[in-house]
Design a protein around this motif. Sequence first.
Motif, short mmCIF file in Angstrom:
data_model
loop_
_atom_site.label_atom_id
_atom_site.label_comp_id
_atom_site.label_asym_id
_atom_site.label_seq_id
_atom_site.Cartn_x
_atom_site.Cartn_y
_atom_site.Cartn_z
N ILE A 20 41.88 14.70 27.72
CA ILE A 20 41.04 14.45 28.90
C ILE A 20 41.90 14.39 30.15
CG2 ILE A 20 39.54 12.74 30.01
CD1 ILE A 20 38.49 12.13 27.14
N ILE A 21 43.04 13.71 30.08
CA ILE A 21 43.93 13.59 31.23
C ILE A 21 44.46 14.96 31.64
CG2 ILE A 21 46.20 12.69 31.92
CD1 ILE A 21 45.38 10.19 30.12
N ALA A 22 44.81 15.79 30.67
CA ALA A 22 45.28 17.15 30.98
C ALA A 22 44.19 17.94 31.68
CB ALA A 22 45.73 17.86 29.70
N GLU A 46 43.25 3.92 26.57
CA GLU A 46 44.42 4.78 26.81
C GLU A 46 44.32 5.48 28.16
OE1 GLU A 46 47.26 5.02 25.08
OE2 GLU A 46 46.49 3.44 23.78
N ILE A 47 43.14 5.94 28.50
CA ILE A 47 42.94 6.59 29.81
C ILE A 47 43.21 5.58 30.93
CG2 ILE A 47 41.19 7.57 31.35
CD1 ILE A 47 39.97 8.92 28.85
N VAL A 48 42.71 4.36 30.78
CA VAL A 48 42.91 3.32 31.79
C VAL A 48 44.40 3.02 31.97
CG1 VAL A 48 42.53 0.87 32.31
CG2 VAL A 48 40.62 2.30 31.58
N LYS A 49 45.14 2.93 30.87
CA LYS A 49 46.59 2.68 30.96
C LYS A 49 47.28 3.76 31.79
CE LYS A 49 47.16 0.70 26.35
NZ LYS A 49 47.78 0.95 25.04
N GLY A 54 49.42 5.03 37.47
CA GLY A 54 49.46 5.97 38.60
C GLY A 54 49.76 7.40 38.19
N LEU A 55 49.51 7.74 36.94
CA LEU A 55 49.85 9.07 36.43
C LEU A 55 48.70 10.05 36.46
CD1 LEU A 55 52.01 7.88 33.40
CD2 LEU A 55 52.80 8.65 35.65
#
Length: 86
Positions: A20-22, A46-49, A54-55
């Motif tokens: 999802i982040i990618a 994991e998404i929240v972390k 700030g990534l």
Amino acid sequence: MILHKFKNQSDLDRAAADLIIAMVRAKPNAVLGMATGGTPVGLYQEIVKTYQAGLVSFAQAKTFNLDEYVGLPVTHQEKLPQFHAA
């Protein structure tokens, strides 16, 4: 079809979060369908972390939150929170 096998739930959660982040990094205005319920809680943590570090930014992203619990009373067992923030 490609199947992935994980040693445990936390490895699965991290791998799913990375996908999802990618997507959001590649397409900041991505539209995401996000599930409710207890199953994706670890994924969302994991998404929240990653966000809190700030990534990744979700400022332009949009979500559709799928709710299979529509119509259940707030007090129904399936709607009660199953986790607590650390």
